[in-house]
Design a protein around this motif. Structure first.
Motif, PDB file in Angstrom:
ATOM      1  N   SER B 259       7.559  26.871  12.865  1.00 31.82           N
ATOM      2  CA  SER B 259       8.686  27.101  13.782  1.00 31.82           C
ATOM      3  C   SER B 259       9.887  26.329  13.271  1.00 31.82           C
ATOM      4  O   SER B 259       9.788  25.554  12.319  1.00 31.82           O
ATOM      5  N   PHE B 260      11.027  26.578  13.902  1.00 28.96           N
ATOM      6  CA  PHE B 260      12.216  25.782  13.589  1.00 28.96           C
ATOM      7  C   PHE B 260      12.752  25.154  14.871  1.00 28.96           C
ATOM      8  O   PHE B 260      12.400  25.570  15.983  1.00 28.96           O
ATOM      9  N   GLU B 261      13.585  24.183  14.688  1.00 32.42           N
ATOM     10  CA  GLU B 261      14.118  23.405  15.813  1.00 32.42           C
ATOM     11  C   GLU B 261      15.606  23.738  15.927  1.00 32.42           C
ATOM     12  O   GLU B 261      16.307  23.800  14.913  1.00 32.42           O
ATOM     13  N   VAL B 262      16.072  23.937  17.140  1.00 31.67           N
ATOM     14  CA  VAL B 262      17.471  24.338  17.335  1.00 31.67           C
ATOM     15  C   VAL B 262      18.153  23.349  18.257  1.00 31.67           C
ATOM     16  O   VAL B 262      17.587  22.937  19.271  1.00 31.67           O
ATOM     17  N   GLU B 263      19.386  22.968  17.905  1.00 31.09           N
ATOM     18  CA  GLU B 263      20.158  22.136  18.819  1.00 31.09           C
ATOM     19  C   GLU B 263      21.121  23.021  19.601  1.00 31.09           C
ATOM     20  O   GLU B 263      21.258  24.211  19.303  1.00 31.09           O
ATOM     21  N   ASP B 264      21.789  22.449  20.573  1.00 23.63           N
ATOM     22  CA  ASP B 264      22.749  23.216  21.364  1.00 23.63           C
ATOM     23  C   ASP B 264      23.789  23.828  20.426  1.00 23.63           C
ATOM     24  O   ASP B 264      24.232  23.191  19.482  1.00 23.63           O
ATOM     25  N   GLY B 265      24.169  25.042  20.714  1.00 23.86           N
ATOM     26  CA  GLY B 265      25.118  25.728  19.835  1.00 23.86           C
ATOM     27  C   GLY B 265      24.419  26.609  18.822  1.00 23.86           C
ATOM     28  O   GLY B 265      25.074  27.278  18.032  1.00 23.86           O
ATOM     29  N   GLY B 266      23.076  26.615  18.878  1.00 24.51           N
ATOM     30  CA  GLY B 266      22.334  27.533  18.034  1.00 24.51           C
ATOM     31  C   GLY B 266      22.244  27.118  16.588  1.00 24.51           C
ATOM     32  O   GLY B 266      22.101  27.959  15.710  1.00 24.51           O
ATOM     33  N   ARG B 267      22.316  25.810  16.351  1.00 21.16           N
ATOM     34  CA  ARG B 267      22.214  25.352  14.963  1.00 21.16           C
ATOM     35  C   ARG B 267      20.772  24.913  14.679  1.00 21.16           C
ATOM     36  O   ARG B 267      20.226  24.050  15.371  1.00 21.16           O
ATOM     37  N   VAL B 268      20.178  25.492  13.650  1.00 23.64           N
ATOM     38  CA  VAL B 268      18.820  25.101  13.260  1.00 23.64           C
ATOM     39  C   VAL B 268      18.913  23.776  12.518  1.00 23.64           C
ATOM     40  O   VAL B 268      19.684  23.645  11.557  1.00 23.64           O
ATOM     41  N   THR B 269      18.121  22.802  12.945  1.00 20.20           N
ATOM     42  CA  THR B 269      18.208  21.472  12.330  1.00 20.20           C
ATOM     43  C   THR B 269      16.998  21.142  11.462  1.00 20.20           C
ATOM     44  O   THR B 269      17.111  20.324  10.550  1.00 20.20           O
ATOM     45  N   ALA B 270      15.852  21.748  11.772  1.00 23.24           N
ATOM     46  CA  ALA B 270      14.645  21.382  11.019  1.00 23.24           C
ATOM     47  C   ALA B 270      13.594  22.482  11.164  1.00 23.24           C
ATOM     48  O   ALA B 270      13.678  23.318  12.069  1.00 23.24           O
ATOM     49  N   VAL B 271      12.637  22.452  10.252  1.00 26.54           N
ATOM     50  CA  VAL B 271      11.471  23.333  10.400  1.00 26.54           C
ATOM     51  C   VAL B 271      10.225  22.462  10.585  1.00 26.54           C
ATOM     52  O   VAL B 271      10.190  21.314  10.114  1.00 26.54           O
ATOM     53  N   HIS B 272       9.257  23.024  11.279  1.00 23.75           N
ATOM     54  CA  HIS B 272       7.980  22.323  11.481  1.00 23.75           C
ATOM     55  C   HIS B 272       6.941  22.960  10.578  1.00 23.75           C
ATOM     56  O   HIS B 272       6.720  24.174  10.629  1.00 23.75           O
ATOM     57  N   LEU B 273       6.325  22.125   9.772  1.00 24.09           N
ATOM     58  CA  LEU B 273       5.370  22.604   8.780  1.00 24.09           C
ATOM     59  C   LEU B 273       3.963  22.163   9.126  1.00 24.09           C
ATOM     60  O   LEU B 273       3.773  21.108   9.726  1.00 24.09           O
ATOM     61  N   ARG B 274       3.024  22.976   8.699  1.00 23.97           N
ATOM     62  CA  ARG B 274       1.627  22.545   8.738  1.00 23.97           C
ATOM     63  C   ARG B 274       1.170  22.466   7.296  1.00 23.97           C
ATOM     64  O   ARG B 274       1.221  23.448   6.552  1.00 23.97           O
ATOM     65  N   ARG B 275       0.726  21.258   6.898  1.00 27.63           N
ATOM     66  CA  ARG B 275       0.275  21.081   5.517  1.00 27.63           C
ATOM     67  C   ARG B 275      -1.144  21.603   5.352  1.00 27.63           C
ATOM     68  O   ARG B 275      -1.837  21.869   6.341  1.00 27.63           O
TER      69      ARG B 275
END
Lengths: 166, 542
Positions: B259-275
């Motif tokens: 998944s990815f993480e979104v801040e207010d304003g619809g900006r993607v800040t990070a992705v969540h990885l499974r190793r």
């Protein structure tokens, strides 16, 4: 973790080898190589041949009869194609064919094309169809009573397929 | 330096990456990336493997006989040898459930195109009417991708349906059966066009006739389906190898983007990885480009929407090409010897015009594959004779056997969708979701298939071929692996759509670069257009 398979008490390796010889002679008219024999036994050891739906009493009876080779094997093959298309005998025959077609000694017998004329192919097709019908009718006299007999006999259990590499 | 994070290593991803690197971006590619095993006996042909390789039986049939097609086996027979199963092997972190479609996923390095047949058929304007642009916007990128991957083809009758592009190389010589079909077509083409609306021409294929760095020319080893040992058939893996030599490219395998993480304003800040070891990681991103394939990219979007608090996220419009397999026997080839040392895949293709009064986008496309090197036991057991007779017959007709694979278009319909099911764990408890795939064929599909099938059978008859009764096979949805349409490009501002440049609306720095963005799915193999469109997208906002 992979589990090394061991022979189950019910596995008769010699019988399986004889079976494989009979199927190979029936299909190609030659004897199988040691590598084919070994892989044929391996497949049974791994439990990929027998399935619950394919191994009823009648299926086992067909296999026993077909082991005799010659006309007996041909009659069983014909009858199995129509009445037990996914039965134990068909599974064993298809496994044997699969092993033979990738075997160094036998693959040429499977792959060879004789280069006959189109008319010759069509005549061969008609001949095969006639022979198939004839053997089917002949087989019905033998197999219908056998089916009835098998229907009244309890079926043995089929062991599940084994996990792990050979 | 500007940097972007790209998810996936398939056809779309590698061409997006290549263009972005050319435009001065630093690219980090995240991928599960299961590695392809080494080729077995690469110097040997199909027959040579059988003849002289000590482990030929394990190679073709598998150590556990996975490659044996036993009678009564459930599901479709793909004919892939066991050592190529890695292409379609699932992932524990991506459970799914499907209704009406049998999906195939790939977590292989190079993605699903590791198993494609190299079919290269650009889309034309009639097929792009639902797209926000026409063929002219894709044309330069078809040229670019053709130059990169190597495409064989000629201008012939199919050019009316399959636009030409630059860098077409001389195709391989036709195998004897294909040559016979082409010669016969030359004698009857006027009637096929006028009476049946059926056209035949050379297939276009991403295959090399002359060697390039890292890839050999086709030597007709007859091993296409088993994995070309010369790497003559293009795979995204070849592009990935080249990309890895670029100083601004980083390939990180062994990670599943969830998944990815979104801040207010619809900006993607990070992705969540499974190793690979099951541990999790949060990786900051500047720009995120999803190119993991329609199903996997859709899942990432759905998971992210759910994480952001959307109660029941859903992506509608899933498409896939229906495929119908039409086996035939060429009467003029009966009794001919088989040429095992041949290119194994399709060398001819069919174009079938829509019925009168129907839209040009209802064109039907077919690939014509003549049977050369192949495992015989799956064919012999399907013949309605005992196995001994069947084997004898197959030997005599082998050289006369062929297959037309008909592809049908698909449209976006809201009921065909991707959803998430949290019933197994519940997101509030940190449980994993299950991707739910729903699909129903378009009403009237049966009539479309019947019309095309009838004309193809008549065309085959004119080409001296017969279709054995009862042998036509309508493949289940999902089998074509041409998934598309869940986040389509659109000119209008609608939720769950992307702009013409592939940016997902509602997000400032998130792009889709795979089949998700297709607003309509023509009847043709889509991989070449996936690559061209990804290259285009990398030129627009990057």
């Amino acid at each position: 973790m992979a589990e090394a398979p061991t022979d189950s008490p019910a596995l008769d390796r010699e019988l399986l080898r004889r079976e494989c010889v009979a199927w190979t002679r029936h299909l190609l008219g030659v004897a199988p190589s040691p590598a084919v024999l070994e892989r044929y036994v391996d497949a049974h050891r791994l439990g990929v041949v027998e399935t619950p739906g394919s191994s009823g009493n009648f299926d086992r009876a067909l296999v026993r009869l077909a082991r005799g080779g010659g006309l007996s094997a041909r009659l069983c093959d014909v009858h199995g194609r129509l009445f037990r298309p996914a039965g134990l005998l068909r599974r064993k025959l298809v496994l044997t064919l699969a092993l033979l077609e990738v075997d160094a000694a036998a693959h040429a017998h499977v792959d060879e094309s004789r280069g006959s004329s189109a008319l010759g192919v069509l005549a061969g097709l008609a001949g095969r169809a006639c022979l198939f019908v004839l053997l089917l009718l002949l087989g019905l006299f033998v197999f219908l009573p056998l089916r009835l007999l098998c229907a009244f006999t309890p079926s043995p259990a089929v062991p599940p397929a084994r996990k792990g590499a050979p | 330096m500007k940097s972007l994070t790209l998810v996936g290593s398939g056809a779309s991803a590698v061409h997006f990456a290549e263009t972005a690197l050319e435009r001065g971006w630093r690219v980090t590619l995240l991928d599960v990336g299961r590695a392809r095993p080494e080729h077995v006996g690469p110097e040997l042909s199909f027959a040579g493997l059988k003849r002289s390789h000590p482990r030929a039986s394990e190679y073709f049939l598998g150590p556990r006989f996975e490659g044996v097609l036993f009678p009564g086996a459930a599901g479709e027979y793909y004919g892939f040898p066991p050592h190529r199963e890695y292409v379609f092997a699932g992932h524990a972190g991506q459970p799914w459930r499907a209704e009406g479609l049998e999906p195939l996923f790939s977590f292989a390095r190079g993605g699903l195109a590791e198993a494609w047949t190299g079919a290269v058929f650009p889309f034309r304007d009639e097929e792009l009417v639902d797209w926000p642009f026409g063929h002219d916007r894709l044309a330069p990128h078809y040229d670019t991708v053709a130059r990169r991957i190597g495409v064989m083809g000629v201008e012939d009758d199919l050019a009316a349906f399959v636009p030409l592009h630059a860098h077409l190389e001389q195709p391989l010589d036709l195998d004897p059966h294909s040559r016979r079909l082409a010669e016969r077509y030359g004698q009857v083409r006027g009637r096929l066009h006028g009476e049946l609306g059926v056209y035949l021409g050379r297939s276009r294929a991403a295959v090399l006739g002359s060697a390039r760095p890292g890839r050999g020319a086709c030597e007709k080893k007859g091993r296409c389906l088993w994995g070309c040992p010369n790497d003559s058939i293009y795979s995204p893996l070849h592009s990935l190898r080249e990309l890895e030599a670029h100083p601004e490219f980083q390939y990180r395998s062994g990670v599943l983007v969830q998944s990815f993480e979104v801040e207010d304003g619809g900006r993607v800040t990070a992705v969540h990885l499974r190793r690979a070891d099951g541990t999790r990681e949060r990786l900051p991103v500047e720009r995120l480009v999803l190119a993991a394939g329609t199903l996997s990219s859709g899942r990432i979007v759905l998971e992210s929407l759910a994480r952001a608090g959307e109660p029941a996220p859903r992506l509608g419009g899933l498409m896939d090409n229906r495929q119908v397999l039409v086996p035939f026997v060429n009467l003029s080839m009966l009794g001919s010897p088989v040429e095992y040392e041949s290119y194994q895949y399709h060398q001819l293709a069919l174009g079938i015009t829509p019925p009168p009064g129907r839209s040009g986008r209802e064109y039907v496309h077919g690939l014509v594959t003549t049977l050369k090197s192949a495992l015989i036991h799956p064919i012999a057991q399907s013949v309605p004779f005992d196995l001994r007779s069947a084997l004898g017959l197959v030997r005599e007709v082998h050289a006369a056997l062929g297959l037309v694979n008909l592809n049908f278009h698909d449209t976006r319909r809201p009921g065909n969708a991707l959803e998430l099911d949290f019933s197994g764990g519940g997101r509030e408890r940190g449980g994993e979701s299950r991707l739910v795939i729903r699909y129903e064929p378009e009403p009237g599909e049966g009539a479309r298939i019947a019309d095309a099938l009838g004309r193809v059978k008549r065309a085959l008859w004119r080409l001296s071929c017969v279709v054995p009764p009862g042998m036509v096979h309508v493949r289940p949805m999902g089998a074509s692996v041409h998934y598309a349409g869940t986040l389509p490009m659109s000119r209008t501002e609608e939720p769950r759509t992307t702009t013409e440049s592939g940016r997902l609306r509602g997000f400032a720095n998130l792009w889709l670069a795979d089949g998700s963005t297709f607003p309509f799915l023509p009847a043709k193999n889509l991989t070449f257009t996936l690559m061209a469109n990804a290259s285009r997208l990398a030129c627009e906002d990057f």
